[in-house]
Each structure stands twice: as structure tokens, then as C-alpha cells.
Motif scaffolding. Structure first.
Motif, PDB file in Angstrom:
ATOM      1  N   GLY A 125       1.089  -1.255  -0.071  1.00 25.50           N
ATOM      2  CA  GLY A 125       0.180   0.019  -0.059  1.00 25.50           C
ATOM      3  C   GLY A 125       0.802   1.309   0.006  1.00 25.50           C
ATOM      4  O   GLY A 125       0.626   2.258  -0.918  1.00 25.50           O
ATOM      5  N   GLU A 126       1.990   1.140   0.750  1.00 29.43           N
ATOM      6  CA  GLU A 126       2.962   2.434   0.808  1.00 29.43           C
ATOM      7  C   GLU A 126       3.438   2.597  -0.408  1.00 29.43           C
ATOM      8  O   GLU A 126       3.610   3.808  -0.800  1.00 29.43           O
ATOM      9  N   VAL A 127       3.703   1.520  -1.101  1.00 22.35           N
ATOM     10  CA  VAL A 127       4.593   1.673  -2.391  1.00 22.35           C
ATOM     11  C   VAL A 127       3.684   2.139  -3.513  1.00 22.35           C
ATOM     12  O   VAL A 127       4.140   2.748  -4.547  1.00 22.35           O
ATOM     13  N   ARG A 128       2.505   1.806  -3.511  1.00 20.64           N
ATOM     14  CA  ARG A 128       1.727   2.116  -4.437  1.00 20.64           C
ATOM     15  C   ARG A 128       1.437   3.662  -4.366  1.00 20.64           C
ATOM     16  O   ARG A 128       1.396   4.144  -5.600  1.00 20.64           O
ATOM     17  N   LEU A 171      11.492   8.859  -6.465  1.00 22.30           N
ATOM     18  CA  LEU A 171      11.313   7.493  -7.468  1.00 22.30           C
ATOM     19  C   LEU A 171      11.431   7.835  -8.761  1.00 22.30           C
ATOM     20  O   LEU A 171      10.399   8.521  -9.435  1.00 22.30           O
ATOM     21  N   ARG A 172      12.474   7.619  -9.582  1.00 21.48           N
ATOM     22  CA  ARG A 172      12.454   8.196 -11.026  1.00 21.48           C
ATOM     23  C   ARG A 172      13.516   7.072 -11.906  1.00 21.48           C
ATOM     24  O   ARG A 172      14.268   6.356 -11.200  1.00 21.48           O
ATOM     25  N   PHE A 229      10.377  -0.550  -8.147  1.00 19.62           N
ATOM     26  CA  PHE A 229       9.371  -0.721  -7.234  1.00 19.62           C
ATOM     27  C   PHE A 229       8.097  -1.004  -7.940  1.00 19.62           C
ATOM     28  O   PHE A 229       7.212  -1.860  -7.538  1.00 19.62           O
ATOM     29  N   ALA A 230       7.910  -0.729  -9.259  1.00 12.62           N
ATOM     30  CA  ALA A 230       6.679  -1.202  -9.790  1.00 12.62           C
ATOM     31  C   ALA A 230       6.674  -2.687 -10.341  1.00 12.62           C
ATOM     32  O   ALA A 230       5.732  -3.358 -10.137  1.00 12.62           O
ATOM     33  N   LEU A 272       5.088  -8.372  -8.741  1.00 15.69           N
ATOM     34  CA  LEU A 272       5.206  -9.664  -8.157  1.00 15.69           C
ATOM     35  C   LEU A 272       4.545  -9.860  -6.953  1.00 15.69           C
ATOM     36  O   LEU A 272       4.336 -11.045  -6.757  1.00 15.69           O
ATOM     37  N   ALA A 273       4.176  -8.782  -6.227  1.00 11.50           N
ATOM     38  CA  ALA A 273       3.600  -8.874  -4.823  1.00 11.50           C
ATOM     39  C   ALA A 273       2.224  -9.386  -4.859  1.00 11.50           C
ATOM     40  O   ALA A 273       1.462 -10.089  -4.259  1.00 11.50           O
TER      41      ALA A 273
END
Length: 226
Positions: A64-67, A93-94, A101-102, A107-108
Motif C-alpha cells: 500500500g505504501e509503495v503504490r 522515485l525516478r 518498485f513497480a 510480483l507482490a
């Protein structure tokens, strides 16, 4: 930087550079990138290498945090999750970092849990990822002492290698990227060469007990990178 700094770095040489050389990085990328069983490890490797995050900070993240971070292209690591630090860390994040991270989100899968789950749904442990890195190091034929923290060191060493700023300004900028409260904690990255003998880098920066100017340090480090 004076003679006391030179003596400090001379005493630190026994620990080695503890960062990847450009050749080692290329070999790891090629080995993991071509293997179907290396997709998650490769995404983790790229995420850590391009952000300089500590492994504990990284493994504390949830999907959730990474989305949210991918959407706004900025990642937040709260101070409460950070080693001995009193401030939050914001990471842009670039480019490859955003892609890594995407990939991890893909994968998650759906739901809100650890970004990198381990056994029984709990977050993967740092030790587990360290063992995976050692596996890939052996597969790639490079130094199998490789650990997750080497990726943070590689980030810092590469930043110092390509920057045109003075050593002092370089440490100030790198401290912001890595989340250090004191820029002096980044000074060791100035002589953490990715390809050369650390002793040569130290001698180039501090050839005598005389105080080295910023211009002299700049020339020494630029010559080392050629």
C-alpha cells in the motif's frame, strides 16, 4: 581535510571498499536479469542500488505504501523505522528506481501486505536476502562477501564518482539522499573507490600532512575516476 582525516582513512582500509565495481554490477545485472527465477531478487537489487536505502528500511515497506509512492514518485520512510535517525526520509522515485518498485508491486500481487513477503506472509528477512545475494554473486563469479549494505555503499560511491561538487558539498548532498543527520557520516564515500585500490585513493587525496584544498581534492578524485 587535514592529516587526521588521512590517518582515519588509512586505518579504515582493512575493511575494504565493500561496494560493487562497475564490472561486478554489470555481471550481476546480466546474471539476474536473464534468469526467470531471479525476477524478484533482481527488482530488489535494482531498488536498493538506485535509492541507497538500508535493507531494514526497504523491507519495512508495504504494498500500500509503495503504490502511493509510485503514484506520486516519492517514497517516505518514517523516522520510527530508521536506524538511529530522528528524521523522516523522502526518496525520489525516478527512472530505474521507479521501474524496480513497480516490478515489485507486480510480483507482490493484490492486497496490502509486505512489499517483499517471505515465509508465511511475513516480510522477508534481511538475512534471507543476504543469502540470495551471495547465491547470485557465486552465479555471476564475483566476490561472494556481497551483502545488502554493499548496495547502499555502491550508491554512495557512485554519487561521489560522478558529482562535480566539492567534497564538502558532495557530503551535504549525499547525506540528504541517504538520510544522515550529519554530513560527516558520508565522508568515507569520498575514498570508497569502485574500481581502484582504496590506498591509492587516500594517498591521492592526502599526499602529505599539509591541508588539502577543495580544488586539490577535486583534481585528485577526478583523476582517479579516469
Amino acid at each position: 581535510m587535514g592529516s587526521s582525516n588521512k590517518l582515519h582513512w588509512q586505518s579504515a582500509q582493512a575493511t575494504g571498499n565493500r561496494c560493487l565495481t562497475l564490472r561486478e554490477e554489470r555481471l550481476l545485472r546480466r546474471t539476474m536479469g536473464l534468469r526467470s527465477d531471479g525476477a524478484r531478487d533482481f527488482a530488489m537489487f535494482r531498488a536498493l542500488l538506485t535509492t541507497g536505502l538500508r535493507i531494514g528500511e526497504f523491507l519495512s515497506l508495504t504494498t500500500g505504501e509503495v503504490r502511493t509512492a509510485v503514484r506520486v514518485e516519492r517514497l517516505l520512510i518514517p523516522a520510527s523505522r530508521r536506524k538511529g535517525e530522528a528524521c523522516d526520509l523522502f526518496v525520489h522515485l525516478r527512472g530505474e528506481a521507479l521501474e524496480a518498485f513497480a516490478d515489485l508491486l507486480r510480483l507482490a500481487g493484490e492486497g496490502d501486505g509486505p512489499l517483499v513477503p517471505g515465509r508465511e506472509g511475513a516480510a522477508l528477512t534481511a538475512r534471507a536476502f543476504q543469502l540470495r545475494l551471495k547465491f547470485w554473486a557465486k552465479e555471476a563469479g564475483i566476490d561472494d562477501r556481497l551483502s545488502p549494505h554493499w548496495l547502499r555503499h555502491t550508491f554512495g560511491a557512485e554519487f561521489c564518482r560522478v558529482t562535480l561538487a566539492s567534497p564538502t558539498e558532495t557530503c551535504v548532498r549525499l547525506a540528504k539522499l541517504l538520510g544522515h543527520a550529519d554530513p560527516r557520516n558520508c565522508a568515507h564515500y569520498l575514498t570508497m573507490s569502485r574500481d581502484d585500490d582504496p590506498g591509492a585513493a587516500v594517498e591521492a587525496a592526502w599526499p602529505s600532512r599539509k591541508r588539502v584544498t577543495k580544488a586539490q581534492a577535486r583534481r585528485a578524485f577526478e583523476a582517479r575516476a579516469v
